[in-house]
Design an enzyme around this catalytic site. Structure first.
Site, PDB file in Angstrom:
ATOM      1  N   ALA A 164      -1.445  32.772  29.866  1.00  0.00           N
ATOM      2  CA  ALA A 164      -1.811  33.890  30.733  1.00  0.00           C
ATOM      3  C   ALA A 164      -0.891  35.064  30.449  1.00  0.00           C
ATOM      4  CB  ALA A 164      -1.707  33.500  32.207  1.00  0.00           C
ATOM      5  N   ILE A 187       3.245  31.688  30.257  1.00  0.00           N
ATOM      6  CA  ILE A 187       2.830  32.985  30.764  1.00  0.00           C
ATOM      7  C   ILE A 187       3.722  34.077  30.186  1.00  0.00           C
ATOM      8  CG2 ILE A 187       4.251  32.704  32.863  1.00  0.00           C
ATOM      9  CD1 ILE A 187       2.025  34.231  34.400  1.00  0.00           C
ATOM     10  N   CYS A 188       3.140  35.259  30.008  1.00  0.00           N
ATOM     11  CA  CYS A 188       3.875  36.447  29.599  1.00  0.00           C
ATOM     12  C   CYS A 188       4.559  36.231  28.239  1.00  0.00           C
ATOM     13  CB  CYS A 188       4.868  36.813  30.707  1.00  0.00           C
ATOM     14  SG  CYS A 188       5.680  38.413  30.507  1.00  0.00           S
ATOM     15  N   GLY A 189       5.825  36.561  28.144  1.00  0.00           N
ATOM     16  CA  GLY A 189       6.528  36.481  26.864  1.00  0.00           C
ATOM     17  C   GLY A 189       6.600  35.105  26.267  1.00  0.00           C
ATOM     18  N   THR A 235       4.186  33.246  25.761  1.00  0.00           N
ATOM     19  CA  THR A 235       3.065  33.112  24.822  1.00  0.00           C
ATOM     20  C   THR A 235       3.472  33.586  23.427  1.00  0.00           C
ATOM     21  OG1 THR A 235       2.148  35.304  25.391  1.00  0.00           O
ATOM     22  CG2 THR A 235       1.354  33.398  26.655  1.00  0.00           C
TER      23      THR A 235
END
Length: 204
Positions: A157, A106-108, A110
């Site tokens: 996400a 999730i978030c960074g 990715t």
């Protein structure tokens, strides 16, 4: 209904500046389903989240093996975008996926997977497409504008979608399914009172 049978642990990556709010729904309900949550740091030295929580990791990253895990969760963190310190976690994600063990980012995180080349050939999402494009990765055509995306054993996400992230994890691991999974999402994402009835009928 949530299962209670003991499973292989779920490994939650923790490191300095990790976004502690992004995985709370996921880990809480996985624990209720019988999964042990084990934290994994760069070493066993304590780390501090963005929210100021100090955590003593249960394991060092080098000690984590895919065959001993049900899932690797990679949280967002400032460090994903300001240094290469977390690149070993992306490499560990590659080892998990190569072993057919799920990874959820999730978030960074990715962006870390993008730099590792793990999003070049998989459908995925993130905060926004140009955030990942800045990594120079080759998977832009596989970017999906959605709250969360599952492609095989990989979940991604963006930073504003911790509930959708949890929904995808529960679906992949079979913690909730069908209308119960949908009701769980509607309850925690939309505060839908009708979702209570579905969860109560399922024994949740």
């Amino acid at each position: 209904m949530v299962a209670t049978t003991a499973r292989k642990p779920v490994h939650l990556a923790v490191y300095d500046t990790f976004a502690d709010w992004e995985t709370g729904h996921t880990t809480a309900y996985l624990a209720r389903a019988g999964y042990e949550i084990r934290t994994v740091g760069p070493s066993r030295t304590p780390v501090t989240s963005i929210g100021g929580l100090r955590i003593q990791p249960d394991l060092a990253l080098d000690d984590v093996r895919p065959e001993d895990s049900s899932l690797l969760i990679l949280t967002g963190a400032d460090l994903w975008d300001t240094s290469d310190d977390l690149a070993p976690f992306a490499r560990k994600a590659r080892a998990f996926l190569d072993a057919d063990v799920p990874v959820a980012a999730i978030c960074g995180a990715t962006a870390g997977l993008a730099r590792e080349g793990l999003l070049d050939d998989r459908d995925h999402t993130s905060a926004i497409s140009f955030y990942l494009a800045a990594t120079g990765y080759k998977g832009g055509e596989r970017y999906v504008d959605a709250d969360a995306v599952t492609d095989g054993k990989l979940i991604t996400a963006g930073p504003t979608e911790p509930v959708a992230f949890a929904r995808e994890v529960f679906g992949l691991l079979g913690v909730y399914e069908g209308e119960v999974l949908d009701a769980w999402y509607r309850l925690f994402h939309d505060s839908d009172p009708e979702a209570y009835a579905v969860l109560e009928a399922a024994g949740e």
